[in-house]
Design an enzyme around this catalytic site. Structure first.
Site, PDB file in Angstrom:
ATOM      1  N   ARG A   4      28.379  16.345   4.877  1.00  0.00           N
ATOM      2  CA  ARG A   4      27.508  15.210   5.213  1.00  0.00           C
ATOM      3  C   ARG A   4      26.249  15.656   5.946  1.00  0.00           C
ATOM      4  O   ARG A   4      25.149  15.225   5.634  1.00  0.00           O
ATOM      5  CB  ARG A   4      28.260  14.195   6.053  1.00  0.00           C
ATOM      6  CG  ARG A   4      29.299  13.441   5.231  1.00  0.00           C
ATOM      7  CD  ARG A   4      29.848  12.307   6.049  1.00  0.00           C
ATOM      8  NE  ARG A   4      30.905  11.603   5.338  1.00  0.00           N
ATOM      9  CZ  ARG A   4      31.630  10.641   5.889  1.00  0.00           C
ATOM     10  NH1 ARG A   4      31.422  10.267   7.135  1.00  0.00           N
ATOM     11  NH2 ARG A   4      32.565  10.028   5.201  1.00  0.00           N
ATOM     12  N   ASP A  44      27.514  -3.518  13.579  1.00  0.00           N
ATOM     13  CA  ASP A  44      27.993  -2.154  13.341  1.00  0.00           C
ATOM     14  C   ASP A  44      27.103  -1.206  14.135  1.00  0.00           C
ATOM     15  O   ASP A  44      25.987  -1.581  14.537  1.00  0.00           O
ATOM     16  CB  ASP A  44      27.929  -1.817  11.845  1.00  0.00           C
ATOM     17  CG  ASP A  44      28.909  -0.705  11.464  1.00  0.00           C
ATOM     18  OD1 ASP A  44      30.007  -1.013  10.968  1.00  0.00           O
ATOM     19  OD2 ASP A  44      28.588   0.477  11.700  1.00  0.00           O
TER      20      ASP A  44
HETATM   21  C1  SAM Z   1      36.107   1.655   8.035  1.00  0.00           C
HETATM   22  S1  SAM Z   1      34.787   0.610   8.526  1.00  0.00           S
HETATM   23  C2  SAM Z   1      35.628  -0.943   8.707  1.00  0.00           C
HETATM   24  C3  SAM Z   1      34.878  -2.079   8.077  1.00  0.00           C
HETATM   25  C4  SAM Z   1      35.603  -3.436   8.095  1.00  0.00           C
HETATM   26  N1  SAM Z   1      35.838  -3.904   9.433  1.00  0.00           N
HETATM   27  C5  SAM Z   1      36.879  -3.375   7.311  1.00  0.00           C
HETATM   28  O1  SAM Z   1      37.963  -3.456   7.901  1.00  0.00           O
HETATM   29  O2  SAM Z   1      36.818  -3.244   6.086  1.00  0.00           O
HETATM   30  C6  SAM Z   1      34.542   1.119  10.221  1.00  0.00           C
HETATM   31  C7  SAM Z   1      33.161   0.803  10.753  1.00  0.00           C
HETATM   32  O3  SAM Z   1      33.160   0.996  12.172  1.00  0.00           O
HETATM   33  C8  SAM Z   1      31.871   1.406  12.559  1.00  0.00           C
HETATM   34  N2  SAM Z   1      31.919   2.016  13.902  1.00  0.00           N
HETATM   35  C9  SAM Z   1      32.435   3.210  14.275  1.00  0.00           C
HETATM   36  N3  SAM Z   1      32.256   3.411  15.593  1.00  0.00           N
HETATM   37  C10 SAM Z   1      31.631   2.314  16.079  1.00  0.00           C
HETATM   38  C11 SAM Z   1      31.162   1.926  17.369  1.00  0.00           C
HETATM   39  N4  SAM Z   1      31.309   2.715  18.449  1.00  0.00           N
HETATM   40  N5  SAM Z   1      30.536   0.735  17.494  1.00  0.00           N
HETATM   41  C12 SAM Z   1      30.371  -0.071  16.418  1.00  0.00           C
HETATM   42  N6  SAM Z   1      30.788   0.231  15.176  1.00  0.00           N
HETATM   43  C13 SAM Z   1      31.411   1.414  15.008  1.00  0.00           C
HETATM   44  C14 SAM Z   1      31.467   2.377  11.449  1.00  0.00           C
HETATM   45  O4  SAM Z   1      30.078   2.559  11.364  1.00  0.00           O
HETATM   46  C15 SAM Z   1      32.071   1.704  10.204  1.00  0.00           C
HETATM   47  O5  SAM Z   1      31.112   0.961   9.494  1.00  0.00           O
END
Ligand code: SAM
Length: 268
Positions: A37, A139
């Site tokens: 990445r 996000d």
């Molecule tokens: C796997 S996705 C989950 C999306 C959705 N909630 C679902 O369950 O399908 C996880 C998301 O968490 C976000 N994320 C990770 N660390 C974070 C943080 N400290 N604050 C806000 N978002 C965060 C990532 O950018 C990512 O888009």
């Protein structure tokens, strides 16, 4: 194409960076993922080592590059109507008992590219009729927020959307937009997206009737998870519901929530 190699000490620098910035704990198995990445950015800047790229990311003049590194180090997998039991519960146990008047407020925290927020929006519109509702999606990654704001998806993403919702709430792309779909404006206008880093103080949002925090806790260690949940629960109304992913747990975290069904809690 030139393949880069990351040393253990270089990997540790990025591990510390993303932990400090976002609370994400990267295991050593993620080394090749990080290499591929971030390797793109080394190529982009014509750098030859990850040390050089780390210095660039950390330099005070490069907050844009820092955000790009965060975008690349997060995992954004999501899809429409993921974990359908949550949508059944939301419809049958929460929305069907909702009495009119005040606006129903829901937060999809860590909403990634927006499929979760728009799935909920379809259900709210369907179940609440003319009662007002608002969704806030957030996000840490600005790249995914842009997609979420557009409400524009590739046709191959629509699998989980019930047929009647697809017809009622989505426009099929034609001509140059063939193979894509757009969430209709009637939904998009009630869904707002913004950047929120859950590791930092949350600022002036809420209170919410429901918070979805799904499939992000898996990236946090226990202490980060506890802090993140504690401050989110403060943004929930008493009696409000808190949803986490089915593979996640709140074991050992006492923040005034009671379990209702698997992965759904109610604020006491
Ligand atoms: C796997 S996705 C989950 C999306 C959705 N909630 C679902 O369950 O399908 C996880 C998301 O968490 C976000 N994320 C990770 N660390 C974070 C943080 N400290 N604050 C806000 N978002 C965060 C990532 O950018 C990512 O888009």
């Amino acid at each position: 194409m030139l393949q880069f190699k990351i040393s253990d000490s270089e990997f540790d620098l990025f591990k510390a960076f993303i932990y400090e910035h976002a609370g994400i704990s990267l295991s050593d198995e993620k080394k090749s993922l990080v290499t591929s990445r971030l390797g793109k950015r080394l190529r982009h800047h014509s750098l030859s080592t990850f040390d050089e790229y780390y210095n660039l990311v950390m330099s005070s003049m490069q907050s844009g590059e820092r955000q790009i590194a965060v975008d690349l180090l997060t995992t954004n997998e999501t899809y429409f109507f993921r974990e359908p039991k949550h949508f059944d519960f939301l419809e049958k146990e929460i929305l069907s008992n909702w009495s009119g008047g005040k606006t129903f407020h829901l937060w999809s925290a860590a909403s990634s590219t927006g499929e979760e927020a728009y799935s909920i929006a379809m259900l709210l519109d369907h179940a609440l009729g003319s009662h007002p509702w608002q969704i806030f999606g957030s996000d840490i990654s600005t790249r995914v927020i842009k997609t979420a704001q557009s409400g524009h998806y590739q046709q191959n993403r629509i699998e989980g959307i019930p047929k009647d919702f697809l017809h009622k709430y989505c426009l099929k792309g034609m001509d140059e937009y063939e193979g894509s779909l757009l969430v209709k404006k009637q939904l998009r206008q009630n869904v707002r997206f913004g950047q929120v880093n859950l590791k930092r103080p949350l600022g002036n949002v809420g209170p919410f009737d429901v918070i979805f925090l799904r499939n992000v806790l898996i990236y946090f260690d226990f202490e980060t998870k506890r802090k993140v949940i504690k401050q989110l629960v403060e943004k929930l109304r008493p009696g409000g519901h808190f949803f986490i992913g089915h593979s996640e747990t709140l074991k050992g975290i006492d923040v005034g929530l009671e379990a209702v069904i698997p992965a759904v809690y109610r604020k006491k």
